[in-house]
Write a protein that holds these residues in place. Structure first.
Motif, PDB file in Angstrom:
ATOM      1  N   LYS A   1       0.635  -1.011   0.134  1.00  0.00           N
ATOM      2  CA  LYS A   1       0.018   0.251   0.362  1.00  0.00           C
ATOM      3  C   LYS A   1       0.993   1.067   0.236  1.00  0.00           C
ATOM      4  O   LYS A   1       1.001   1.527   0.530  1.00  0.00           O
ATOM      5  N   SER A   2       0.523   1.806  -1.305  1.00  0.00           N
ATOM      6  CA  SER A   2       2.245   3.186  -0.936  1.00  0.00           C
ATOM      7  C   SER A   2       1.196   4.308  -0.565  1.00  0.00           C
ATOM      8  O   SER A   2       2.067   5.277  -0.440  1.00  0.00           O
ATOM      9  N   ASN A   3      -0.330   4.112  -0.534  1.00  0.00           N
ATOM     10  CA  ASN A   3      -0.515   5.514  -0.476  1.00  0.00           C
ATOM     11  C   ASN A   3      -0.688   5.503   1.722  1.00  0.00           C
ATOM     12  O   ASN A   3      -2.022   6.430   2.323  1.00  0.00           O
ATOM     13  N   GLY A   4      -0.189   4.044   2.156  1.00  0.00           N
ATOM     14  CA  GLY A   4      -0.550   4.212   4.198  1.00  0.00           C
ATOM     15  C   GLY A   4      -2.598   3.877   3.727  1.00  0.00           C
ATOM     16  O   GLY A   4      -2.718   3.562   2.579  1.00  0.00           O
TER      17      GLY A   4
ATOM     18  N   THR B   1      -5.735   4.410   6.913  1.00  0.00           N
ATOM     19  CA  THR B   1      -5.708   4.305   8.148  1.00  0.00           C
ATOM     20  C   THR B   1      -6.328   3.560   9.287  1.00  0.00           C
ATOM     21  O   THR B   1      -6.348   2.236   8.200  1.00  0.00           O
TER      22      THR B   1
ATOM     23  N   ASP C   1      -3.214  12.843   7.869  1.00  0.00           N
ATOM     24  CA  ASP C   1      -3.458  12.441   6.315  1.00  0.00           C
ATOM     25  C   ASP C   1      -3.805  13.984   5.693  1.00  0.00           C
ATOM     26  O   ASP C   1      -4.154  15.597   7.000  1.00  0.00           O
ATOM     27  N   GLU C   2      -3.615  13.842   4.412  1.00  0.00           N
ATOM     28  CA  GLU C   2      -3.447  15.927   4.253  1.00  0.00           C
ATOM     29  C   GLU C   2      -5.194  15.996   4.066  1.00  0.00           C
ATOM     30  O   GLU C   2      -5.181  17.175   4.576  1.00  0.00           O
ATOM     31  N   GLN C   3      -6.355  14.960   3.345  1.00  0.00           N
ATOM     32  CA  GLN C   3      -7.214  16.185   4.083  1.00  0.00           C
ATOM     33  C   GLN C   3      -7.625  16.289   5.141  1.00  0.00           C
ATOM     34  O   GLN C   3      -8.877  17.048   5.525  1.00  0.00           O
TER      35      GLN C   3
ATOM     36  N   ARG D   1      -2.323   8.019   8.246  1.00  0.00           N
ATOM     37  CA  ARG D   1      -2.321   7.101   7.426  1.00  0.00           C
ATOM     38  C   ARG D   1      -1.395   5.950   7.904  1.00  0.00           C
ATOM     39  O   ARG D   1      -0.050   6.537   8.878  1.00  0.00           O
TER      40      ARG D   1
ATOM     41  N   TYR E   1       2.423   4.296   7.629  1.00  0.00           N
ATOM     42  CA  TYR E   1       3.027   3.262   6.486  1.00  0.00           C
ATOM     43  C   TYR E   1       4.214   2.123   6.746  1.00  0.00           C
ATOM     44  O   TYR E   1       4.436   2.517   7.711  1.00  0.00           O
TER      45      TYR E   1
END
Length: 172
Positions: free
Chosen positions: A53-56, A58, A91-93, A99, A101
């Protein structure tokens, strides 16, 4: 039970009791570092999952995907983070969410484990031709699919394993 199914069951049980097979199946030789650090099998599995999972992910995504309790995810994440095998980033949002990793050290551990599993599988199945390995894989997938939902009446009624020992928590 037919003679053929009895013979299949006996040889299957004989094979899985062999020391080299048991070591390969249970990861006795390849998970020493993780076990010495106190990690659980679930935590080790989470590393493999995060490795792809490159985007990590939750905590809630991990809980939902792996179908485990959020409290179990929290414990695994905390444990792996203490061992520097994973890290958290806001998380950026939504800054309230972290997140998760896999770290470089975690990737190294996964890579080492994959290499050991590759070697073990090569040795374990070296007596079979490629065609025989393919046929065995097909048959084992068929057995897995037939028993995937745990609805087999006999096994759901069992209070103990066929060896007479109580079922472990993760075997139920």
């Amino acid at each position: 039970m037919s003679k053929e199914s009895q013979d299949l069951f006996r040889i299957f049980m004989k094979i899985i009791r062999k020391p080299n097979v048991a070591k390969a199946v249970h990861g006795i030789n390849d998970g020493r570092r993780i076990r010495q650090d106190g990690s659980q099998r679930g935590a080790r599995g989470l590393l493999f999952f995060l490795n792809d999972k490159s985007n990590g992910l939750t905590n809630s995504e991990i809980a939902e995907t792996l179908d485990i309790k959020p409290s179990s995810v929290t414990a695994m994440v905390k444990q792996l983070e203490q061992e520097d095998l994973i890290f958290r980033v806001s998380d950026e949002q939504d800054k309230r969410i972290n997140r998760i990793y896999i770290s470089d050290e975690g990737r190294k551990m996964v890579s080492e484990r994959i290499n050991i599993m590759d070697t073990a599988s090569e040795e374990l199945f070296s007596s079979l031709t490629i065609e025989e390995q393919s046929e065995l894989l097909r048959l084992l997938k068929k057995l897995d699919a037939a028993n995937a939902d745990g609805s087999n009446e006999f096994f759901s009624m069992c209070k103990s394993s066929i060896f007479g020992a109580p079922l472990q928590k993760d075997e139920k």
